[in-house]
Design an enzyme around this catalytic site. Structure first.
Site, PDB file in Angstrom:
ATOM      1  CE  LYS A   1     -12.079   5.588  30.613  1.00 24.74           C
ATOM      2  NZ  LYS A   1     -12.557   4.804  29.459  1.00 24.74           N
TER       3      LYS A   1
ATOM      4  NE  ARG B   1     -10.479   0.053  33.404  1.00 22.60           N
ATOM      5  CZ  ARG B   1      -9.780   0.880  32.631  1.00 22.60           C
ATOM      6  NH1 ARG B   1      -9.019   1.815  33.170  1.00 22.60           N
ATOM      7  NH2 ARG B   1      -9.859   0.782  31.328  1.00 22.60           N
TER       8      ARG B   1
ATOM      9  NE  ARG C   1      -7.608   3.627  22.176  1.00 24.59           N
ATOM     10  CZ  ARG C   1      -8.261   3.530  23.330  1.00 24.59           C
ATOM     11  NH1 ARG C   1      -8.469   4.603  24.073  1.00 24.59           N
ATOM     12  NH2 ARG C   1      -8.720   2.372  23.753  1.00 24.59           N
TER      13      ARG C   1
ATOM     14  NE  ARG D   1      -4.696   1.064  24.582  1.00 23.03           N
ATOM     15  CZ  ARG D   1      -5.539   1.570  25.482  1.00 23.03           C
ATOM     16  NH1 ARG D   1      -5.686   2.884  25.594  1.00 23.03           N
ATOM     17  NH2 ARG D   1      -6.226   0.791  26.275  1.00 23.03           N
TER      18      ARG D   1
ATOM     19  NE  ARG E   1      -9.447  -2.419  26.730  1.00 15.83           N
ATOM     20  CZ  ARG E   1      -9.256  -1.450  25.820  1.00 15.83           C
ATOM     21  NH1 ARG E   1      -9.045  -1.752  24.557  1.00 15.83           N
ATOM     22  NH2 ARG E   1      -9.272  -0.205  26.175  1.00 15.83           N
TER      23      ARG E   1
END
Ligand code: ADP
Ligand code: AMP
Length: 215
Positions: A13, A88, A127, A160, A171
């Site tokens: 996203k 969300r 990431r 992160r 998550r």
């Protein structure tokens, strides 16, 4: 254009939002980025969000909705916006509908990025982000020129905290429970476009632009 990007964590996203907002000249509104910035600055919002984010849980709806309501009231949103990571939950989607309805500017489209689960874990765990300028990389799919150094500003990259595998799995559970129902929600509203997010980044962008009828 008033758009939002739906999709599980790691779907791409943020990557696509940055490209789209440049192309469409509309602001990119990422609630995750806003919370991370508030945390880095140690503001009350950041303190409120921290414990939820660290555990891979959602920040409570009232906090998140208030933040977005304020942001959408800023002048740059008058020509449109791209929401990334909001809504969300169903109450957040209802609130967004009310906020936009009040000013007579309803949502134009919701783009849903579809990516298989095993890819999502690989993408999120790999990431790397630049804490200085916000650029995002992937150790395999989008590596920086020098290992662990930001191409844009030269700052060391980091992972992160919530991208460690255990937290990513949590998550994803939260996503399936609380966010996935929004696919149906926007489908029933006649606003949903599904896009195959399991292709290279340029092809995903093309597919989104095609879905928007804006190539
Ligand atoms: P989200 O905002 O949905 O959590 P990101 O845009 O940050 O996801 O992407 C998650 C990771 O996957 C990043 O490291 C990014 O570089 C990488 N990525 C994004 N899109 C693709 C793609 N189409 N193919 C391979 N890797 C991708
Ligand atoms: P993201 O950068 O979109 O992956 O979001 C990172 C984290 O920020 C999430 O795991 C949540 O803890 C929090 N967050 C971001 N957006 C929202 C939202 N719309 N509602 C609740 N929490 C959010």
């Amino acid at each position: 254009m008033r758009l939002l990007l739906l999709g599980p964590p790691g779907a791409g996203k943020g990557t696509q939002a940055r490209r789209l907002t440049e192309r469409l000249q509309i602001p990119h509104i990422s609630t995750g980025d806003m919370f991370r910035q508030a945390m880095a600055q140690g503001t009350p919002l950041g303190l409120a969000a921290k414990s939820y984010m660290e555990r891979g849980q959602l920040v409570p709806d009232d906090v998140t909705i208030g933040l977005v309501r304020e942001r959408l009231g800023e002048a740059d949103c008058e020509r449109g916006f791209l929401l990334d990571g909001f809504p969300r939950t169903v109450p957040q989607a209802d609130a967004l509908g009310r906020i936009l309805g009040d000013v007579g500017r309803p949502l134009d489209q919701a783009i849903n990025l579809e990516v298989p689960e095993k890819r999502l874990i690989e993408r999120a765990v790999g990431r790397r982000v630049c804490p200085n300028c916000g650029a995002t990389y992937h150790v395999v799919y989008n590596p920086p020129r020098l290992p662990e150094i930001c191409d844009v500003c030269g700052h060391p990259l980091r992972q992160r905290d919530d991208d460690r595998e255990e937290t990513v799995k949590r998550r994803l559970e939260v996503y399936y429970q609380q966010t996935e129902p929004l696919i149906r929600y926007y489908e029933e509203a006649g606003l949903l476009k599904n896009v195959n997010g399991d292709q290279d980044m340029d092809s995903v962008l093309e597919a989104i632009l095609l879905a928007l009828g804006n190539r």
